[in-house]
Motif scaffolding. Structure first.
Motif, PDB file in Angstrom:
ATOM      1  N   ARG A 124       0.827  -1.218   0.000  1.00 49.09           N
ATOM      2  CA  ARG A 124       0.000   0.000   0.000  1.00 49.09           C
ATOM      3  C   ARG A 124       0.855   1.260   0.000  1.00 49.09           C
ATOM      4  NH1 ARG A 124      -1.359   3.616   3.456  1.00 49.09           N
ATOM      5  NH2 ARG A 124      -0.406   2.509   5.200  1.00 49.09           N
ATOM      6  N   LYS A 141     -12.726   6.719  -0.540  1.00 48.44           N
ATOM      7  CA  LYS A 141     -12.716   5.364  -0.024  1.00 48.44           C
ATOM      8  C   LYS A 141     -11.573   4.582  -0.647  1.00 48.44           C
ATOM      9  CE  LYS A 141     -17.704   5.037   0.828  1.00 48.44           C
ATOM     10  NZ  LYS A 141     -18.957   4.321   0.480  1.00 48.44           N
ATOM     11  N   GLY A 142     -11.038   3.629   0.125  1.00 46.04           N
ATOM     12  CA  GLY A 142      -9.957   2.800  -0.379  1.00 46.04           C
ATOM     13  C   GLY A 142      -8.712   2.932   0.470  1.00 46.04           C
ATOM     14  N   ASP A 143      -7.832   1.940   0.381  1.00 52.13           N
ATOM     15  CA  ASP A 143      -6.549   2.019   1.074  1.00 52.13           C
ATOM     16  C   ASP A 143      -5.611   2.996   0.381  1.00 52.13           C
ATOM     17  OD1 ASP A 143      -6.995  -0.005   3.152  1.00 52.13           O
ATOM     18  OD2 ASP A 143      -7.110  -1.397   1.478  1.00 52.13           O
ATOM     19  N   GLN A 159      -8.562   4.036  -7.293  1.00 51.13           N
ATOM     20  CA  GLN A 159      -8.809   3.617  -5.916  1.00 51.13           C
ATOM     21  C   GLN A 159      -8.380   2.166  -5.767  1.00 51.13           C
ATOM     22  OE1 GLN A 159     -13.024   5.223  -6.345  1.00 51.13           O
ATOM     23  NE2 GLN A 159     -12.786   5.346  -4.128  1.00 51.13           N
ATOM     24  N   TYR A 160      -7.780   1.865  -4.621  1.00 50.63           N
ATOM     25  CA  TYR A 160      -7.275   0.510  -4.398  1.00 50.63           C
ATOM     26  C   TYR A 160      -7.612   0.045  -2.989  1.00 50.63           C
ATOM     27  CZ  TYR A 160      -4.155  -3.440  -3.865  1.00 50.63           C
ATOM     28  OH  TYR A 160      -3.661  -4.689  -3.624  1.00 50.63           O
ATOM     29  N   TRP A 161      -8.096  -1.191  -2.911  1.00 51.98           N
ATOM     30  CA  TRP A 161      -8.387  -1.838  -1.645  1.00 51.98           C
ATOM     31  C   TRP A 161      -7.535  -3.092  -1.535  1.00 51.98           C
ATOM     32  CZ3 TRP A 161     -11.909   0.642  -4.580  1.00 51.98           C
ATOM     33  CH2 TRP A 161     -12.787   1.549  -3.954  1.00 51.98           C
ATOM     34  N   GLU A 162      -6.826  -3.260  -0.419  1.00 52.62           N
ATOM     35  CA  GLU A 162      -6.070  -4.479  -0.215  1.00 52.62           C
ATOM     36  C   GLU A 162      -7.012  -5.634   0.120  1.00 52.62           C
ATOM     37  OE1 GLU A 162      -2.910  -3.502   2.671  1.00 52.62           O
ATOM     38  OE2 GLU A 162      -1.603  -3.541   0.894  1.00 52.62           O
ATOM     39  N   ASP A 164      -8.704  -8.798   2.062  1.00 52.23           N
ATOM     40  CA  ASP A 164      -8.965  -9.162   3.446  1.00 52.23           C
ATOM     41  C   ASP A 164      -9.503 -10.591   3.488  1.00 52.23           C
ATOM     42  OD1 ASP A 164     -11.666  -9.027   2.725  1.00 52.23           O
ATOM     43  OD2 ASP A 164     -11.932  -7.006   3.538  1.00 52.23           O
ATOM     44  N   ASN A 170      -8.671  -5.113  -4.807  1.00 52.09           N
ATOM     45  CA  ASN A 170      -9.543  -4.501  -5.820  1.00 52.09           C
ATOM     46  C   ASN A 170      -8.944  -3.198  -6.320  1.00 52.09           C
ATOM     47  OD1 ASN A 170     -11.756  -3.908  -7.430  1.00 52.09           O
ATOM     48  ND2 ASN A 170     -12.940  -3.015  -5.769  1.00 52.09           N
TER      49      ASN A 170
END
Length: 221
Positions: A124, A141-143, A159-162, A164, A170
């Motif tokens: 990240r 929103k997002g990491d 936007q990036y989400w790690e 879980d 994503n």
């Protein structure tokens, strides 16, 4: 053996030279001379040969150059040749499947960069650092969330989400609602492909720089 992608790219050279170059220069305030038109794409300088249409990039002011690949060339050709005379940004952003004038479908463009998203997982801070090199951090929103400038006049939101326990990593793109005034729908995917490639390249460079620095520190202890 020449691939179909190379054949299509090379065919576009001949199409490019048919267009009014002075018009595209004026529209985007592009640097130019008798031989080339210059444009920046993901912080890399490109030039288009005004007689042949060949697209090249360089990181040393064209002391040496590399021919642009399919995604790079087709994106540049489309923006310069296709974009509307009055193209302008709305300031409103949406996913590719919500763009005006397209058939709304939540499945379009989903997970096409899943391999890259998985590769960013656990990185990240590195991703955020590189995204700020290409643009600016956003409070969304997002990491990781940032507004990138693949072209100085055309921003894109990422936007990036790690991952879980429940969901995989994503990676999401959002575009100005008027992006279809700048390029064809399919070209958006060429541009996304190049954006992701450049992010991956820069993350690798930054990693190698840090590793070299750590080695130097270890040797000097």
């Amino acid at each position: 053996m020449v691939s179909n992608y190379e054949i299509m790219r090379n065919q576009m050279r001949g199409e490019f030279v048919k267009y009014n170059q002075e018009k595209m220069i004026k529209k985007f305030s592009l640097r130019n001379d008798e031989s080339y038109i210059y444009i920046e794409f993901m912080l890399r300088e490109y030039r288009i040969n005004r007689k042949t249409g060949k697209v090249e990039w360089s990181e040393n002011s064209f002391s040496t150059s590399v021919e642009a690949d399919y995604n790079e060339s087709m994106t540049i050709y489309d923006i310069l040749c296709y974009s509307k005379d009055d193209c302008s940004l709305s300031g409103n952003y949406c996913p590719v499947y919500m763009l005006k004038g397209t058939v709304k479908s939540s499945g379009v463009g989903i997970n096409i960069f899943q391999k890259s998203a998985d590769g960013f997982n656990g990185k990240r801070k590195e991703l955020e650092t590189v995204c700020t090199i290409f643009g600016e951090k956003l409070e969304l929103k997002g990491d990781v969330a940032a507004k990138l400038y693949p072209f100085t006049f055309l921003p894109v939101i990422i936007q990036y989400w790690e991952a879980d326990e429940e969901f995989p990593a994503n990676l999401k793109f959002m575009f100005d609602e008027n992006i279809l005034d700048y390029m064809h729908f399919e070209t958006i995917f060429f541009m996304m492909g190049h954006i992701v490639k450049r992010i991956e390249e820069m993350m690798k460079i930054n990693f190698n720089d840090r590793l070299e620095c750590q080695l130097d520190l270890s040797l000097n202890k």
